[in-house]
Design an enzyme around this catalytic site. Structure first.
Site, PDB file in Angstrom:
ATOM      1  N   GLU A  34       1.837  75.856  27.017  1.00 12.41           N
ATOM      2  CA  GLU A  34       2.795  76.302  26.085  1.00 12.41           C
ATOM      3  C   GLU A  34       3.037  77.291  24.674  1.00 12.41           C
ATOM      4  O   GLU A  34       2.170  76.811  23.587  1.00 12.41           O
ATOM      5  CB  GLU A  34       3.437  74.924  25.362  1.00 12.41           C
ATOM      6  CG  GLU A  34       5.404  75.583  25.328  1.00 12.41           C
ATOM      7  CD  GLU A  34       5.998  74.403  25.597  1.00 12.41           C
ATOM      8  OE1 GLU A  34       5.506  73.778  25.981  1.00 12.41           O
ATOM      9  OE2 GLU A  34       7.190  74.159  24.520  1.00 12.41           O
ATOM     10  N   ARG A  35       3.411  78.536  25.644  1.00  9.56           N
ATOM     11  CA  ARG A  35       3.737  79.700  24.457  1.00  9.56           C
ATOM     12  C   ARG A  35       2.422  80.036  24.298  1.00  9.56           C
ATOM     13  O   ARG A  35       1.692  81.110  23.143  1.00  9.56           O
ATOM     14  CB  ARG A  35       4.270  79.032  22.856  1.00  9.56           C
ATOM     15  CG  ARG A  35       5.435  78.206  23.648  1.00  9.56           C
ATOM     16  CD  ARG A  35       6.485  79.677  23.897  1.00  9.56           C
ATOM     17  NE  ARG A  35       7.468  78.911  24.248  1.00  9.56           N
ATOM     18  CZ  ARG A  35       9.124  79.418  24.498  1.00  9.56           C
ATOM     19  NH1 ARG A  35       8.607  80.551  25.573  1.00  9.56           N
ATOM     20  NH2 ARG A  35       9.842  78.622  24.858  1.00  9.56           N
TER      21      ARG A  35
ATOM     22  N   LYS B 101       6.115  64.396  17.994  1.00 15.50           N
ATOM     23  CA  LYS B 101       7.763  65.720  18.393  1.00 15.50           C
ATOM     24  C   LYS B 101       8.539  64.695  18.671  1.00 15.50           C
ATOM     25  O   LYS B 101       8.499  64.497  19.492  1.00 15.50           O
ATOM     26  CB  LYS B 101       6.755  66.412  18.555  1.00 15.50           C
ATOM     27  CG  LYS B 101       8.522  67.511  19.456  1.00 15.50           C
ATOM     28  CD  LYS B 101       8.266  68.784  20.636  1.00 15.50           C
ATOM     29  CE  LYS B 101       9.712  69.560  20.430  1.00 15.50           C
ATOM     30  NZ  LYS B 101       9.138  70.395  20.884  1.00 15.50           N
TER      31      LYS B 101
ATOM     32  N   GLU C 262      14.033  68.518  21.084  1.00 15.67           N
ATOM     33  CA  GLU C 262      14.284  68.914  22.037  1.00 15.67           C
ATOM     34  C   GLU C 262      14.064  68.599  23.332  1.00 15.67           C
ATOM     35  O   GLU C 262      13.166  68.553  24.579  1.00 15.67           O
ATOM     36  CB  GLU C 262      13.023  70.498  21.858  1.00 15.67           C
ATOM     37  CG  GLU C 262      13.815  71.452  20.365  1.00 15.67           C
ATOM     38  CD  GLU C 262      12.769  72.665  21.028  1.00 15.67           C
ATOM     39  OE1 GLU C 262      11.413  72.484  21.711  1.00 15.67           O
ATOM     40  OE2 GLU C 262      13.181  74.239  20.739  1.00 15.67           O
TER      41      GLU C 262
ATOM     42  N   ASP D 225      13.008  79.133  13.810  1.00 10.10           N
ATOM     43  CA  ASP D 225      11.652  78.726  14.552  1.00 10.10           C
ATOM     44  C   ASP D 225      11.002  79.622  14.560  1.00 10.10           C
ATOM     45  O   ASP D 225      10.648  80.499  16.123  1.00 10.10           O
ATOM     46  CB  ASP D 225      12.569  78.371  16.257  1.00 10.10           C
ATOM     47  CG  ASP D 225      11.458  77.633  17.026  1.00 10.10           C
ATOM     48  OD1 ASP D 225      10.619  77.973  16.536  1.00 10.10           O
ATOM     49  OD2 ASP D 225      12.111  77.672  18.288  1.00 10.10           O
TER      50      ASP D 225
ATOM     51  N   GLU E  94       4.561  84.197  19.251  1.00 11.53           N
ATOM     52  CA  GLU E  94       5.570  83.538  20.103  1.00 11.53           C
ATOM     53  C   GLU E  94       7.182  84.205  20.365  1.00 11.53           C
ATOM     54  O   GLU E  94       7.215  85.489  21.397  1.00 11.53           O
ATOM     55  CB  GLU E  94       6.660  82.253  20.891  1.00 11.53           C
ATOM     56  CG  GLU E  94       7.937  81.671  21.038  1.00 11.53           C
ATOM     57  CD  GLU E  94       7.895  80.347  21.399  1.00 11.53           C
ATOM     58  OE1 GLU E  94       7.876  79.546  20.356  1.00 11.53           O
ATOM     59  OE2 GLU E  94       9.010  79.772  22.143  1.00 11.53           O
TER      60      GLU E  94
ATOM     61  N   GLU F 268       9.588  94.255  12.575  1.00 15.80           N
ATOM     62  CA  GLU F 268      10.437  93.732  12.498  1.00 15.80           C
ATOM     63  C   GLU F 268      11.439  95.213  12.506  1.00 15.80           C
ATOM     64  O   GLU F 268      12.593  94.665  13.022  1.00 15.80           O
ATOM     65  CB  GLU F 268      10.073  93.515  11.125  1.00 15.80           C
ATOM     66  CG  GLU F 268      11.421  92.864  10.551  1.00 15.80           C
ATOM     67  CD  GLU F 268      11.338  92.805   9.092  1.00 15.80           C
ATOM     68  OE1 GLU F 268      10.597  92.967   8.109  1.00 15.80           O
ATOM     69  OE2 GLU F 268      12.044  91.385   8.301  1.00 15.80           O
TER      70      GLU F 268
ATOM     71  N   TRP G  57      21.270  76.484  22.385  1.00 17.77           N
ATOM     72  CA  TRP G  57      20.346  76.422  20.934  1.00 17.77           C
ATOM     73  C   TRP G  57      20.904  76.516  20.123  1.00 17.77           C
ATOM     74  O   TRP G  57      20.307  76.442  19.066  1.00 17.77           O
ATOM     75  CB  TRP G  57      18.992  77.589  21.753  1.00 17.77           C
ATOM     76  CG  TRP G  57      18.480  76.835  23.406  1.00 17.77           C
ATOM     77  CD1 TRP G  57      18.831  77.648  24.100  1.00 17.77           C
ATOM     78  CD2 TRP G  57      17.532  75.808  23.241  1.00 17.77           C
ATOM     79  NE1 TRP G  57      18.344  76.714  25.823  1.00 17.77           N
ATOM     80  CE2 TRP G  57      17.673  76.157  24.723  1.00 17.77           C
ATOM     81  CE3 TRP G  57      17.283  74.518  22.489  1.00 17.77           C
ATOM     82  CZ2 TRP G  57      16.799  75.052  25.312  1.00 17.77           C
ATOM     83  CZ3 TRP G  57      16.235  73.803  23.462  1.00 17.77           C
ATOM     84  CH2 TRP G  57      15.858  73.872  24.858  1.00 17.77           C
TER      85      TRP G  57
HETATM   86  C1  GCU Z   1      10.019  76.261  19.898  1.00 19.99           C
HETATM   87  C2  GCU Z   1       8.632  76.633  21.080  1.00 19.99           C
HETATM   88  C3  GCU Z   1       8.698  75.269  21.781  1.00 19.99           C
HETATM   89  C4  GCU Z   1       7.950  74.906  21.310  1.00 19.99           C
HETATM   90  C5  GCU Z   1       9.530  74.395  19.745  1.00 19.99           C
HETATM   91  C6  GCU Z   1       8.300  73.633  18.834  1.00 19.99           C
HETATM   92  O1  GCU Z   1      11.482  75.941  20.416  1.00 19.99           O
HETATM   93  O2  GCU Z   1       9.924  77.481  21.858  1.00 19.99           O
HETATM   94  O3  GCU Z   1       7.873  75.789  23.485  1.00 19.99           O
HETATM   95  O4  GCU Z   1       7.821  73.231  22.217  1.00 19.99           O
HETATM   96  O5  GCU Z   1       9.270  74.608  19.272  1.00 19.99           O
HETATM   97  O6  GCU Z   1       8.163  74.060  18.048  1.00 19.99           O
HETATM   98  O7  GCU Z   1       7.878  72.161  19.284  1.00 19.99           O
END
Ligand code: GCU
Length: 634
Positions: A121-122, A244, A248, A328, A356, A466, A496
């Site tokens: 992821e990312r 986590k 999300e 974020d 990211e 930036e 979001w």
């Molecule tokens: C961001 C990211 C997600 C990740 C999230 C996190 O939103 O886009 O891919 O899961 O951060 O830090 O949990």
């Protein structure tokens, strides 16, 4: 000419492929590193390694031509690497030289967001080093080499799997996969790196053992107690688990009436405590299903609101992991007001090393200046209130989301490895100037004029990025989901909580006391500064305020003209990077040269796209032309 034939900075001073020394202790690894160093660099004199005392600090001394490295078991390993960097960087310290060093943050952690199917992821550097096809799968030698790379910059823990825990990853804490986790842990152990596993708060449910994950129930407590006994029977030195929750769409204690984040964290903390483990509990808790019409809810306020009131309720082995900014990982955000604001709870500062929102390892973006802004930020919460002053105390730990994968150069973009290096350096010594870190890394990677050229490219890169993306703290202007390239309205009408609210007259969100009141989460002197549109640092103007396009900035230019200018400038600077790098052809390793040249071309294209989409968007909205008459919208 550069004499290196690969692209890892550790190999830069030890060019041979490393042999996996899985069974060695950190101190034996240290001895082996020094022996290799002596052989490879043909160092004059001899070395003497003394393991004495505890801890991770070390002392380097040179006396009568003999280099002595002393410290605790892992301290000597860090000392050996430090000496390696020193000598590989070309320095020849005289007799009498001494260097004493110890890390600032206690736990210096890399967080992998690797999935069991091998995707990351990312991730922008290939596939996972640890997983593929739904299981654990790795090259022992590569992992050893990676452990060594991390240890060389003082990283002492690594979370191997994604914080978004899917059912296949939930199995990491079952008898099926724990033996393989243990084997992986053994490789990292030889370099003083301890493992962390990301687990779901709802593990008992995901694994089919319970029908709920109620933190108040005896069943839940029993389940976690037994599970920790099992985990630790395989990996006795696991540093802990990373969770986590309520974030999300991940399950968490909020699902149970009247429960808060402490109830959830303490449940797991109690179970892991007898094993000496920690629960790293993320504070990235916010409503990800916001109605964009709702102007009361303000996402940056969320973490502070969820956690600050329950300071003191957390078990001592809970470490609350807080992202550096309240949003974020944007290219420019204020420092999270939660950092240092919970004196009775341990915290970890979380950075994102992977790019990211910062160019995805296509665009050059050296992040040490951004991180250093966080670490040197004075919270004014106490007399010595810089975030760095909390290191090892209230902010005991630091974590960085990995930018590594199975690409041969670790990070995809050869120069993105500077970010991994800088993370380790700042975790050890948070007040190190970013320019010194860049200089040191370039000293390891390059020779001659290339050192200075690349150092300057790195140091300019964050501003350049930036300039052509979201300057003045505007945030969120990216393509949804992918987060690369511009999409002005991509997040504007979404759930979001990520809005810039540009209209024909103004842009930005008023977060002052007369707006959402986010600025009030800071200590009074900081709150006053941020809350006042006339005093707010301009680089954060649009984070804290809604400003009219015609508003005059300190330069005398209007806000909109500044935004136009920065985008023209940033795109031109990105183009110039091509020439700056091009001048090094033949002076740097050919593979590195080609890798970076190709990415700089893509970066310049991305920057042009940003410039034109951004400027066109605002020109069409406002009808205000560029004062310099440049072409904006065709
Ligand atoms: C961001 C990211 C997600 C990740 C999230 C996190 O939103 O886009 O891919 O899961 O951060 O830090 O949990």
């Amino acid at each position: 000419m550069c004499d290196i034939n690969n692209t890892s900075f550790a190999d830069c001073w030890l060019p041979r492929a490393a042999q996996a020394r899985v069974s060695l202790s950190p101190q034996d690894t240290a001895r082996a590193e020094l022996a290799d160093l002596w052989q490879n660099l043909a160092v004059a004199g001899s070395f003497d390694l003394r393991v004495e005392g505890e801890g991770e600090g070390y002392l380097l001394e040179k006396q009568a031509g003999v280099w002595r490295v002393s410290g605790g078991a892992t301290g000597v390993l860090y000392g050996a690497h430090s000496l390696g960097f020193l000598l590989r960087g070309g320095e020849q310290p005289p007799d009498g030289f001494t260097l004493r060093s110890a890390p600032a943050f206690t736990h210096r952690i890399i967080n992998h967001w690797d999935n069991m199917d091998g995707t990351i992821e990312r991730g922008y550097a290939g596939r996972s080093l640890f997983f593929s096809g739904g299981g654990i799968s790795y090259s022992e030698e590569r992992i050893y080499h990676y452990a060594r790379l991390l240890a060389s910059v003082g990283v002492n823990a690594v979370a191997i799997n994604n914080v978004n825990v899917r059912p296949d990853a939930a199995r990491l804490i079952t008898p099926d996969l724990l033996p393989q986790v243990a084997a992986l842990a053994a490789i990292f152990r030889s370099c003083g790196v301890r493992l962390i596993l990301s687990v779901s708060y709802a593990s008992p449910v995901m694994l089919g053992d319970l029908t709920h994950a109620d933190p108040r129930s005896g069943e839940s407590a029993r389940w976690w107690g037994e599970r920790m006994n099992l985990i630790y029977s395989h990996v006795p030195d696991l540093l802990g688990v990373l969770i986590k929750a309520d974030s999300e769409n991940q399950p968490g204690p909020y699902q149970y009436d009247g429960c808060d984040q402490a109830d959830g964290a303490n449940l797991v903390a109690k179970a892991i405590a007898p094993h000496g483990g920690f629960v790293f509990w993320r504070c990235f808790v916010y409503n990800c299903k916001q109605d964009w019409r709702d102007r009361e809810t303000d996402r940056p306020k969320a973490a502070y609101e969820a956690f600050r009131p329950i300071d003191g309720k957390f078990a001592p082995n809970v470490v609350l992991q807080v992202k550096n900014g309240p949003y974020d990982f944007q290219i420019r955000e204020p420092v999270s007001p939660l950092l240092g604001a919970m004196p009775n709870t341990a915290q970890a500062l979380e950075f994102q090393i992977t790019g990211e929102y910062t160019g995805q390892q296509v665009d050059l973006c050296y992040l040490a200046p951004l991180w250093s802004d966080t670490l040197t930020f004075d919270t004014r919460l106490r007399e010595k209130g810089r975030v760095a002053d909390f290191a090892g105390g209230a902010v005991s730990s630091i974590a960085g989301v990995a930018n590594t994968g199975d690409d041969s150069n670790w990070c995809g973009h050869a120069l993105a490895a500077a970010n991994l290096f800088a993370f380790g350096r700042l975790a050890w010594s948070p007040l190190s100037p970013p320019e010194d870190i860049a200089g040191q890394w370039c000293g390891l990677m390059f020779n001659g004029e290339a050192r200075g050229v690349v150092q300057n490219m790195l140091l300019d890169s964050r501003r350049i990025y930036e300039n052509y993306t979201t300057p003045l703290g505007m945030c969120w202007f990216v393509t949804p989901h992918y987060h690369y390239g511009p999409d002005p309205l991509g997040y504007e009408f979404s759930k979001w909580g990520t809005y810039h609210r540009a209209d024909r007259r103004a842009v930005g969100i008023d977060r002052s006391p007369s707006g959402t009141g986010f600025s009030l989460q800071y200590a009074p002197p900081v709150a006053d500064l941020y809350g006042d549109i006339d005093r707010c640092p301009e680089e954060l103007l649009l984070f804290f305020h809604r400003a009219e396009y015609t508003r005059k900035l300190k330069s005398g230019k209007t806000l909109l003209q500044t935004l136009y200018d920065l985008h023209f400038l940033g795109a031109a600077q990105a183009e110039e990077l091509i020439a700056r790098w091009g001048a090094l052809e033949g002076a740097v390793d050919a593979e590195i040269f080609a890798n970076v040249a190709e990415r700089l071309r893509r970066q310049a294209e991305n920057a042009r796209q940003w410039r034109d989409v951004f400027n066109t968007f605002f020109f069409r909205l406002s009808g205000i032309p560029d004062e310099a008459g440049r072409v904006i919208s065709i």
